[in-house]
Design an enzyme around this catalytic site. Structure first.
Site, PDB file in Angstrom:
ATOM      1  N   LYS A 183       0.853  -1.184   0.000  1.00  0.00           N
ATOM      2  CA  LYS A 183       0.000   0.000   0.000  1.00  0.00           C
ATOM      3  C   LYS A 183       0.886   1.231   0.000  1.00  0.00           C
ATOM      4  CE  LYS A 183      -1.774   2.575   3.133  1.00  0.00           C
ATOM      5  NZ  LYS A 183      -1.582   3.839   2.405  1.00  0.00           N
ATOM      6  N   CYS A 293      13.359  11.509   6.262  1.00  0.00           N
ATOM      7  CA  CYS A 293      13.396  10.981   7.631  1.00  0.00           C
ATOM      8  C   CYS A 293      14.712  11.329   8.310  1.00  0.00           C
ATOM      9  CB  CYS A 293      13.181   9.475   7.618  1.00  0.00           C
ATOM     10  SG  CYS A 293      14.318   8.605   6.542  1.00  0.00           S
ATOM     11  N   GLU A 390       9.637  16.362  15.112  1.00  0.00           N
ATOM     12  CA  GLU A 390       9.993  16.235  13.700  1.00  0.00           C
ATOM     13  C   GLU A 390       9.117  17.216  12.924  1.00  0.00           C
ATOM     14  OE1 GLU A 390       8.770  12.655  11.487  1.00  0.00           O
ATOM     15  OE2 GLU A 390      10.808  12.590  10.671  1.00  0.00           O
TER      16      GLU A 390
HETATM   17  P1  NAD Z   1       2.534   8.449   7.665  1.00  0.00           P
HETATM   18  O1  NAD Z   1       2.871   7.687   8.873  1.00  0.00           O
HETATM   19  O2  NAD Z   1       1.472   9.476   7.734  1.00  0.00           O
HETATM   20  O3  NAD Z   1       2.077   7.450   6.489  1.00  0.00           O
HETATM   21  C1  NAD Z   1       2.936   6.455   6.003  1.00  0.00           C
HETATM   22  C2  NAD Z   1       2.113   5.348   5.394  1.00  0.00           C
HETATM   23  O4  NAD Z   1       1.403   4.684   6.425  1.00  0.00           O
HETATM   24  C3  NAD Z   1       1.057   5.815   4.406  1.00  0.00           C
HETATM   25  O5  NAD Z   1       0.948   4.856   3.378  1.00  0.00           O
HETATM   26  C4  NAD Z   1      -0.212   5.839   5.257  1.00  0.00           C
HETATM   27  O6  NAD Z   1      -1.387   5.678   4.503  1.00  0.00           O
HETATM   28  C5  NAD Z   1       0.023   4.650   6.155  1.00  0.00           C
HETATM   29  N1  NAD Z   1      -0.646   4.664   7.453  1.00  0.00           N
HETATM   30  C6  NAD Z   1      -0.898   5.735   8.246  1.00  0.00           C
HETATM   31  N2  NAD Z   1      -1.501   5.327   9.381  1.00  0.00           N
HETATM   32  C7  NAD Z   1      -1.606   3.970   9.309  1.00  0.00           C
HETATM   33  C8  NAD Z   1      -2.135   2.967  10.172  1.00  0.00           C
HETATM   34  N3  NAD Z   1      -2.673   3.281  11.352  1.00  0.00           N
HETATM   35  N4  NAD Z   1      -2.079   1.678   9.782  1.00  0.00           N
HETATM   36  C9  NAD Z   1      -1.514   1.341   8.600  1.00  0.00           C
HETATM   37  N5  NAD Z   1      -1.014   2.252   7.724  1.00  0.00           N
HETATM   38  C10 NAD Z   1      -1.047   3.551   8.091  1.00  0.00           C
HETATM   39  O7  NAD Z   1       3.902   9.073   7.133  1.00  0.00           O
HETATM   40  P2  NAD Z   1       4.141  10.022   5.882  1.00  0.00           P
HETATM   41  O8  NAD Z   1       3.652  11.387   6.235  1.00  0.00           O
HETATM   42  O9  NAD Z   1       3.651   9.388   4.640  1.00  0.00           O
HETATM   43  O10 NAD Z   1       5.751  10.014   5.793  1.00  0.00           O
HETATM   44  C11 NAD Z   1       6.533  10.833   6.581  1.00  0.00           C
HETATM   45  C12 NAD Z   1       7.055  10.074   7.779  1.00  0.00           C
HETATM   46  O11 NAD Z   1       7.775   8.922   7.343  1.00  0.00           O
HETATM   47  C13 NAD Z   1       8.050  10.894   8.580  1.00  0.00           C
HETATM   48  O12 NAD Z   1       7.823  10.711   9.949  1.00  0.00           O
HETATM   49  C14 NAD Z   1       9.406  10.292   8.170  1.00  0.00           C
HETATM   50  O13 NAD Z   1      10.410  10.486   9.117  1.00  0.00           O
HETATM   51  C15 NAD Z   1       9.055   8.864   7.979  1.00  0.00           C
HETATM   52  N6  NAD Z   1      10.025   8.179   7.109  1.00  0.00           N
HETATM   53  C16 NAD Z   1      10.944   7.332   7.694  1.00  0.00           C
HETATM   54  C17 NAD Z   1      11.936   6.720   6.909  1.00  0.00           C
HETATM   55  C18 NAD Z   1      12.978   5.828   7.540  1.00  0.00           C
HETATM   56  O14 NAD Z   1      13.685   5.137   6.813  1.00  0.00           O
HETATM   57  N7  NAD Z   1      13.100   5.797   8.853  1.00  0.00           N
HETATM   58  C19 NAD Z   1      11.948   6.943   5.530  1.00  0.00           C
HETATM   59  C20 NAD Z   1      11.001   7.805   4.970  1.00  0.00           C
HETATM   60  C21 NAD Z   1      10.032   8.406   5.779  1.00  0.00           C
END
Ligand code: NAD
Length: 487
Positions: A183, A293, A390
């Site tokens: 997804k 991130c 963040e």
């Molecule tokens: P997000 O957590 O809002 O969403 C990420 C994904 O998770 C999306 O596909 C979303 O639809 C899904 N999602 C959200 N809530 C969910 C739930 N309860 N159950 C299942 N799926 C769910 O994050 P974002 O805004 O898309 O991305 C930014 C975040 O990602 C930042 O915090 C960033 O630091 C992190 N990130 C981390 C890395 C790493 O390698 N550590 C890499 C890239 C991004």
């Protein structure tokens, strides 16, 4: 050569992708282009029944195709052909990526797409090299550790690097013999769909990978709760990671890899190459407009060089010009959404109200779309959300220290531990800092990942569990079985 393009000219994949075909779906979540705010599409939301079908399709395709039971070299060959096709289709993939995300087309082409192909080859090569073990036993017995795939892996990815995050999940899961239900983010799903279409053109069995579109509460929850998913691999925010752990626990027990958020420090000592540090620190917080991130969001600088460094960073930030992701060149990226730019504004405004000063930035660019000026905040308090949370924007806070001990103490974040940067010419000090900092990665006299995919990435503390990249991610996509034979 410029790779600029007309956003209206891009054909987007439509619908979910199940069993090797698009499943069109009407309606869904509104999608706005970050570069100009234009409403251009809707993202359908897959209900639990469609997730059921996707999981069943992956299982059936895995068994019917013999994906995990065949000679592993056969998987290697298919994944190499997929990487070749990604490179051949790079211009199309880069345009699809740039249209909906914050990735300028030039960077998508030479960065995201190229690196994704490279990493798929890297993961592929593990399929016939990583194995189990024979263990010491009495001569009357033979003991071995076998490894096998989980079956179907559930992958959930964020919006900030849509294609490469899909590659991070799909590459190792497939190389390790699994099927995948993925997804992508509801804000940027298109490049994942097209990449999976290309995988099948390269010979991946149809239906082995299924793409379900949707949000976290509906589609994401259905994936993490699903009994047919053997393992979950998630990249996204720490809050969503916590919700996912809770949901998994409510519905059973299964392994979960979490790559989450961070608030990483960049620590500059007075003996550092200040020009190099200014360059790395600026890029570390302005690349993808800070929506990374590993963004190095907290600058900690030895007091005697703080003025010189701040001035160099201010000049570099002010030289960055925004531009649409389809305009060509290497402009400063937009922020992903109106909601996210509003959040950045709120945190910066509060910091200034509490006594901080913006040496530069502190406001939006006056133009369509969601562009925020690179911002350097001084005079911040330790408890300001600008320092603790963040932000996911081009906002750098500057704090000073006098001693190495003080720098180390300030580097530790109470909850996050993703990355860190250290700038010094003193190797012994660099290594003391590398040992002392509680984070999954320490970069010394540089900032950001290299193309050495063997280095695993992942966080300490609330920045995550498990690793992406490296051998670790391949191993994490297989489970271990002990076999003991009486001879
Ligand atoms: P997000 O957590 O809002 O969403 C990420 C994904 O998770 C999306 O596909 C979303 O639809 C899904 N999602 C959200 N809530 C969910 C739930 N309860 N159950 C299942 N799926 C769910 O994050 P974002 O805004 O898309 O991305 C930014 C975040 O990602 C930042 O915090 C960033 O630091 C992190 N990130 C981390 C890395 C790493 O390698 N550590 C890499 C890239 C991004």
């Amino acid at each position: 050569m410029s790779h600029s393009f007309d956003p209206a000219s891009v054909d987007l994949p439509r619908g979910h992708y199940i069993g090797g075909a698009y499943r069109p779906a009407e309606g869904g979540l509104e999608m706005h282009r970050p570069s100009d705010g234009v409403l251009y599409a809707e993202c359908p939301v897959a209900p639990a029944e469609l997730v059921d079908e996707a999981v069943a399709t992956s299982h059936a395709a895995r068994i019917a195709s013999g994906w995990s039971s065949q000679r592993p070299r056969e998987r290697v060959k298919v994944l190499h052909r997929w990487a070749d096709l990604i490179e051949a289709e790079a211009p199309t993939l880069a345009r699809i990526e740039a249209l909906s995300s914050t990735r300028p087309v030039e960077e998508a082409l030479t960065g995201d797409v190229a690196i994704t192909a490279e990493q798929i080859r890297f993961f592929a090569e593990m399929a016939d090299k990583e194995g189990g073990d024979l263990v010491p036993t009495a001569d009357s017995e033979l003991g071995m550790i076998m490894t096998e795939p989980y079956g179907v892996v559930g992958a959930i990815t964020p919006w900030n690097f849509p294609l490469s995050m899909a590659g991070w999940k799909l590459g190792p899961a497939l190389a390790a013999g699994n099927g995948v239900v993925i997804k992508p983010s509801e804000m940027t799903p298109w490049s994942t769909l097209y990449a999976v279409e290309l995988a099948e053109r390269a010979g991946l069995p149809k239906g082995l990978v299924n793409v379900v579109l949707g949000d976290g509460p509906v589609t994401g929850n259905a994936i993490t709760a699903h009994p047919g998913i053997g393992k979950v691999s998630f990249t996204g925010s720490t809050g969503a990671g916590q919700a996912i752990m809770g949901n998994i626990a409510r519905h059973g027990v299964k392994p979960v890899t979490l790559e989450l958020g961070g608030k990483s420090p960049q620590i500059v000592f007075a003996d550092a190459d200040i020009a190099l540090a200014a360059d790395c620190v600026t890029r570390g917080i302005t690349a993808n407009a800070g929506q990374v991130c590993v963004a190095g969001a907290r600058l900690l600088v030895q007091a005697s060089v703080a003025g010189e460094l701040a001035e160099a960073i201010r000049a570099k930030m002010e030289a960055l010009a925004p531009g649409e992701t389809w305009a060509g060149g290497r402009p400063l990226s937009p922020i992903v959404s109106e909601r996210q730019i509003g959040r950045i504004e709120a945190i910066v405004t509060r910091a200034i109200a509490e006594g901080a000063e913006a040496l530069t930035g502190g406001e939006r660019f006056d133009r369509p779309g969601y562009f925020y000026r690179p911002t350097l905040l001084i005079g911040v308090t330790d408890t300001s959300p600008a320092v603790t949370e963040e932000i996911f924007g081009p906002v750098l806070t500057l704090q000073t220290f006098e001693t190495e001990e003080e720098a180390l103490a300030m580097a530790q974040h109470p909850t996050y531990g993703l990355c860190s940067g250290v700038y010094t010419r003193d190797l012994a000090r660099a290594m003391r800092m590398a040992r002392g900092i509680e984070a999954g990665t320490v970069w010394i006299n540089r900032y950001g990942r290299s193309r050495d995919h063997i280095l695993p990435t992942g966080g300490y503390k609330s920045s995550g569990i498990g690793k992406d990249l490296g051998r670790e991610v391949y191993r994490a996509n297989r489970r271990q079985k002990s076999v003991l034979i009486g001879l």
